[in-house]
Enzyme design. Structure first.
Site, PDB file in Angstrom:
ATOM      1  N   SER A   4       1.158  -1.033  -0.012  1.00 42.14           N
ATOM      2  CA  SER A   4      -0.751   0.116   0.133  1.00 42.14           C
ATOM      3  C   SER A   4       0.568   1.018  -0.252  1.00 42.14           C
ATOM      4  O   SER A   4       1.982   1.782  -1.378  1.00 42.14           O
ATOM      5  CB  SER A   4      -0.685   0.054   0.997  1.00 42.14           C
ATOM      6  OG  SER A   4      -1.693   1.555   0.823  1.00 42.14           O
TER       7      SER A   4
ATOM      8  N   ASP B 174      -5.521  -3.554  -2.584  1.00 42.87           N
ATOM      9  CA  ASP B 174      -4.978  -2.884  -1.491  1.00 42.87           C
ATOM     10  C   ASP B 174      -3.989  -4.364  -1.311  1.00 42.87           C
ATOM     11  O   ASP B 174      -4.677  -5.635  -0.731  1.00 42.87           O
ATOM     12  CB  ASP B 174      -5.534  -2.527  -0.356  1.00 42.87           C
ATOM     13  CG  ASP B 174      -4.730  -2.116   0.203  1.00 42.87           C
ATOM     14  OD1 ASP B 174      -3.765  -2.245   0.857  1.00 42.87           O
ATOM     15  OD2 ASP B 174      -4.407   0.216   0.593  1.00 42.87           O
TER      16      ASP B 174
END
Length: 764
Positions: free
Chosen positions: A60, A214
């Site tokens: 991320s 993500d």
């Protein structure tokens, strides 16, 4: 001599063995949103203290910052990116004013909710709603961002993450197969983008037929990837995340985190390395404004452990050595210049349309030209998304541009309007047909219903992309305005209007691109206009007749407009400029019920009108904006049959939403200049307080004599003032405003929720 050679050989062997088995350091960066900016402080501290960074893995925000370091950026360069306006636009999806192609924009309307209707080749109809979008942030900015950021780096490394400035890995999540996906060889921009795609906030992307989100969903701290792929001697971990606590029954955010995120082990065995964790206070997931504070936090925390790090990492990498390595890598980066454009996702005619937007032959184009063409394309309402990839051609040294284009469904149903405490309650219903072939075609029909305004509009627009961009537009409008006296906070349903205006008109125009945010329109039109009124200013009688003025007019016009405002109702950013010249020719007719002798048969009526407007917002601080406006009008129209008709037809100054819902003769004149200032206090991005002050100065005010005939006052003998304060909350789709205003010696209070917007009148 032989002994000396043996000693040198032994020394060389020892040095070579040491080099082969030099201590390697791996840096693991967790996900965690904005607090991950602290990762930069760690990198900065390590470089300044000559601690080598041999490998990087991240998830991320850790993937983004780790990827930026792996592509050769210094910590200071990374900080500069995070502080840039470009980065803010990537995060919120807003298109900056210089990239708003007003030329391609459709006429604004009061729509709030869109319902898409998909028509297949088999003529099947599928209704899809856009009330709940799959992502909050529009994808256009982020789709573009990774081209200038990563394309050259991907080319220099041939997509092999081991050949970057620092070998790199990042992880994303395949939620369908419920597993983590590790990127080792790919388009670097795709890898980072996938790892960053926080559910519901950003739109997921497809890589190798996998829809990816993500990486923190399944692996928010990829120590395992570091060990498996690089086997470093020492691992330094940076953790800015935590496993979400047990949710409360009224805490929706924590509930979603528990549903989305798998538990993560945020530790590194002491024998393998060290983990740094931070006291992040109240810094939230998307608070990217505290860059310096977070970098300092990461730097200071690392420096507190520097003695321990140096004790465990014996090898050093000097700043000069790292700088030289970085320079050598960056020299390999090719310049972003494009040659061929390959388009997928559309048919052959649509492909031709897209190609003509990017180039008009075989010529090369650079990043600046690509950016202009990209934002020009996504500004087309028939396009829902464009996903670009830059693919390097090692033979020519140029990039091929691959575009995956997604078109909007052909039919769009729009619902909207305005809820008001006064007579301006409105309902809006619109239907739009969009078709993209070798030109873009849009056809629409919309209707508005309300006590004060009722209207029906339909039209079409054909856009021809070429070296000289232009479009053809045809519009028909039928509408009626009913103006009520006072327009107080609450109104009675049985009230009659003081006057009403009925118009039917059509306009045919051709528009040309002048600049990114500007267009020129030339056109002709015809209008049939009727005003019903009582000359003694009482309400219209539903039984007895009223005076009526009718006009049959042809027009020719030229209008140049520039528009880059951020809101239809309550702007706080950007600008709007317009200048128009119109010529009208036709006839007027007057009918009086009470005085038939004064009736007027068809009489020639011709004049020209020039009008220029500006609206500009100046950001003074993060919390204070100053808006300015000006309005200049000159009309050569002569006095009509009576004062009331004259002032009704005169150009009106109506700068606020409220002023457009009432008829105020004191702010109408054939020649005038008006100006205003608008100090705005921005409490948050959604909430602001605006106060608007206006001065209206007619060259000659229109007055009434004892017989209600119109005459001009002396020049500049009358000046009027208007002020309004509004507390505005922006819901993204629409706005809510609580207002108080003062004009013509009257105070008014009210509430508007939605979008209050009418079709323009024929002479506007």
């Amino acid at each position: 001599m032989n002994l000396m050679k043996k000693i040198l050989l032994i020394c060389f062997t020892i040095v070579a063995f040491s080099a082969l088995h030099a201590q390697k350091v791996g840096l693991v960066l967790s996900g965690g949103g904005a607090p991950g900016i602290a990762h930069i402080g760690i990198i900065k501290a390590l470089e300044e203290n000559n601690i080598p960074i041999d490998y990087v893995t991240g998830t991320s925000i850790g993937a983004m910052l780790g990827g930026m370091y792996a592509m050769g950026m210094t910590p200071d360069e990374m900080i500069k990116v995070l502080k840039s306006e470009d980065f803010k636009h990537w995060l919120n999806g807003e298109v900056e004013p210089e990239n708003m192609y007003f030329y391609r924009s459709a006429n604004p309307n009061a729509g709030v909710i869109n319902l898409r209707v998909q028509i297949s080749k088999q003529k099947a109809i599928n209704l899809k709603t856009k009330i709940l979008p799959a992502n909050i942030v529009p994808p256009g900015q982020m789709n573009y961002a990774f081209i200038p950021l990563c394309a050259s780096v991907t080319a220099a490394s041939a997509g092999n993450f081991d050949k970057l400035f620092v070998p790199f890995r990042c992880v994303a999540s395949d939620v369908h197969k419920k597993k983590s996906v590790v990127f080792r060889h790919a388009d670097l921009g795709d890898a980072i983008r996938a790892s960053l795609t926080y559910p519901f906030m950003f739109k997921p992307i497809v890589v190798d037929s996998q829809l990816l989100f993500d990486g923190g969903i399944y692996n928010n701290f990829p120590v395992d990837v570091m060990k498996a792929d690089f086997k470093p001697d020492f691992i330094l971990g940076s953790v800015v995340a935590y496993n979400p606590p047990k949710p409360d029954d009224d805490d929706i955010v924590t509930q979603l985190q528990n549903m989305i995120m798998n538990p993560t082990d945020y530790s590194v065995p002491a024998s393998d390395g060290l983990v740094l964790k931070f006291d992040l206070g109240k810094i939230n997931l998307f608070d990217f404004s505290k860059v310096d504070e977070l970098v300092k936090l990461g730097y200071d925390s690392t420096m507190k452990h520097m003695a321990e790090i140096k004790a465990r990492v014996n090898r050093r990498a000097s700043t000069d050595e790292v700088a030289q390595h970085r320079m050598d890598f960056q020299r390999r980066l090719p310049i972003l210049k494009f040659q061929d454009v390959d388009v997928e996702g559309v048919d052959s005619l649509q492909r031709e349309y897209v190609n003509r937007i990017f180039h008009h032959g075989d010529e090369e184009f650079d990043l600046k030209e690509f950016k202009q063409s990209y934002f020009k394309l996504i500004s087309d309402e028939a396009i829902s998304e464009v996903i670009p990839h830059a693919v390097f051609d090692s033979v020519t040294g140029l990039f091929d541009l691959h575009l995956k284009v997604k078109t909007e469904d052909q039919l769009k149903l729009t619902i909207g309007g305005n809820i008001s405490s006064s007579t301006s309650n409105q309902a809006f219903l619109g239907l739009t047909y969009q078709n993209l072939n070798n030109y873009a075609q849009t056809a629409y029909i919309d209707a508005q219903f309300g006590k004060m305004y009722n209207g029906l509009g339909l039209g079409t627009r054909l856009e021809m992309p070429s070296n000289n961009n232009w479009y053809l537009k045809l519009a028909f409008v039928l509408h009626k305005f009913d103006y009520f006296d006072g327009n107080n906070l609450f109104y009675q349903n049985n009230r009659n209007s003081n006057l009403n205006q009925n118009e039917f008109y059509s306009k045919l125009s051709v528009g040309f691109l002048v600049a990114t945010k500007s267009r020129l329109e030339l056109g002709i039109g015809y209008g049939a206009l009727t005003d019903n009124y009582n000359q003694n200013n009482t309400s219209l009688s539903p039984t007895a007749g009223n005076d009526k003025s009718s006009f049959s007019l042809g027009s020719a016009f030229a209008r140049i407009e520039s528009y880059a405002l951020n809101d239809l109702m309550y702007s706080t950013k950007g600008f709007s400029y317009s200048a128009s010249f119109q010529f009208f020719d036709g006839t007027q007719k007057f009918e009086s019920v009470n005085n038939p002798v004064s009736n007027l048969s068809d009489k020639a009526d011709s004049w020209f009108q020039f009008r220029a407007k500006s609206d500009y917002y100046i950001p003074l601080t993060n919390y204070l904006t100053l808006g300015t406006s000006a309005d200049l009008c000159y009309s050569s129209r002569k006095m009509l049959q009576n004062y009331t008709s004259t002032v009704i037809q005169a150009p009106a100054f109506q700068p606020t939403p409220y002023s457009r819902t009432i008829f105020n003769p004191k702010f109408s004149a054939n020649q005038f200049f008006a100006m205003g200032i608008k100090p705005i206090v921005n409490f948050t991005d959604q909430l602001h307080l605006r106060t608007e002050f206006y001065c209206f100065l007619p060259y000659k005010a229109i007055n009434a004599d004892s017989e209600n005939l119109a005459y001009y006052s002396k020049p500049f003998s009358s000046v009027k003032f208007m002020t309004e304060s509004t507390l505005v909350f922006n819901f993204k789709l629409a706005s809510a405003g609580i207002f108080a205003n003062y004009n013509n010696a009257n105070w008014n209070f009210g509430l508007n929720i939605g979008i209050l917007l009418f079709n323009p009148k024929f002479t506007e």
